[in-house]
Design an enzyme around this catalytic site. Structure first.
Site, PDB file in Angstrom:
ATOM      1  N   ASP A 166       0.873  -1.170   0.000  1.00 44.82           N
ATOM      2  CA  ASP A 166       0.000   0.000   0.000  1.00 44.82           C
ATOM      3  C   ASP A 166       0.912   1.223   0.000  1.00 44.82           C
ATOM      4  OD1 ASP A 166      -1.620   2.186   0.674  1.00 44.82           O
ATOM      5  OD2 ASP A 166      -2.905   1.012   2.004  1.00 44.82           O
ATOM      6  N   VAL A 167       0.846   2.040  -1.046  1.00 42.96           N
ATOM      7  CA  VAL A 167       1.796   3.148  -1.166  1.00 42.96           C
ATOM      8  C   VAL A 167       1.575   4.242  -0.132  1.00 42.96           C
ATOM      9  CG1 VAL A 167       2.222   2.763  -3.622  1.00 42.96           C
ATOM     10  CG2 VAL A 167       0.392   4.335  -2.913  1.00 42.96           C
ATOM     11  N   TYR A 198      -9.561  14.644  -6.131  1.00 41.54           N
ATOM     12  CA  TYR A 198      -8.768  14.024  -7.200  1.00 41.54           C
ATOM     13  C   TYR A 198      -7.966  15.069  -7.975  1.00 41.54           C
ATOM     14  CZ  TYR A 198      -7.673  11.102 -11.280  1.00 41.54           C
ATOM     15  OH  TYR A 198      -7.028  10.416 -12.276  1.00 41.54           O
TER      16      TYR A 198
END
Length: 280
Positions: free
Chosen positions: A66-67, A159
């Site tokens: 998981d970054v 986003y």
């Protein structure tokens, strides 16, 4: 095969689907040894097996990570170098959106989750890959932005902000690491036919708004983005750093898509526009 990539290595995050999987395929086909990571082991394994079956000369290994978790990113890079001996390229593809809607209705935790996935995740990849890229004598890092990072997209919430943050991160990193021959660039895909974008019905007004605003009157394929990323990792791009490159069929020349038909039915027309609070 590009001779400048044969025998080199790279990491691709979000490598289990879409653009990430296409990038891994393209790099392995050019002789690079690649580590792909993501949160779903089954998808990563399928991609690695498909690339191996294609006869690509490069090796593909998988890593669940998981970054947004610093220890995961540190282990990802350390494991790659332990396996392959060096790191020459990094494609920070993992990212995503969520919490679509007007800003006055944004859920704070969801907004932060999207920022962490895109901006924090990319920063952690820079943090742990940069020393290894330097150790290899220089290298190339590609951050995955979007046309939404510079062209307004109605109701996209965090986003757009997150992708804009990736672009500024790449510009700053290009300045900081230029003296040690590590290059940083961002790629801006438009509408690409990935699993996520299959959620936009082809007979919808939202899809029509994409086509109206794309001079080439079509949508792109993951391979279109992968080809650009491969170029940016190669020696042919040795004098390119600190740039943000569109791969969108010309969409950036016009306007962003209109997702109102998706959002308004869920929220209600009255809630779409902020209203003054009641007088006290």
């Amino acid at each position: 095969m590009s001779e400048s990539l044969a025998g080199r290595t790279a990491i691709v995050t979000g490598g289990g689907t879409g653009i990430g999987a296409a990038c891994a395929q393209r790099l392995a086909a050019d002789g690079m040894d690649v580590t792909i990571c993501g949160r779903r082991d089954n998808l990563l394994t399928e991609v690695a097996q498909r690339i191996a079956a294609s006869g690509a000369p490069g090796t593909v290994r998988t890593r669940v990570a998981d970054v947004t978790v610093e220890d995961d990113v540190a282990s990802l890079v350390a494991g790659h170098v332990e396996e392959f001996g060096r790191l020459d390229g990094f494609i920070a593809n993992a990212g995503g959106g969520g919490g679509m809607g007007p800003y006055h209705l944004q859920d704070t935790e969801e907004f932060l989750r999207v920022l962490h996935l895109n901006v924090l995740g990319t920063m952690l990849c820079v943090k742990y890959s940069a020393p290894q890229l330097v150790a290899a004598g220089g290298g190339s890092f590609v951050g995955m932005s979007s046309i939404a990072g510079h062209l307004p997209h109605l109701w996209f919430g965090a986003y757009c902000v997150g992708k804009a943050g990736i672009e500024e991160l790449m510009r700053n990193a290009a300045n900081e690491y230029g003296p040690v021959k590590v290059r940083f660039n961002a790629v801006r895909p438009g509408f690409i036919s990935t699993e996520i974008m299959e959620g936009v019905p082809r007979d919808s007004e939202v899809y029509a708004s994409y086509l109206r605003n794309t001079p080439m009157q079509d949508v792109g394929d993951p391979e279109d983005v992968a080809n650009l990323c491969r170029f940016l990792l190669s020696d042919e791009a040795r004098w390119i750093t600190g740039t943000c490159i569109n791969v969108d069929g010309g969409h950036h020349l016009r306007a962003g898509p209109d997702f109102t038909p998706f959002i308004e039915p869920a929220i209600g027309a009255d809630a779409m526009v902020a209203k003054a609070p009641p007088a006290i």
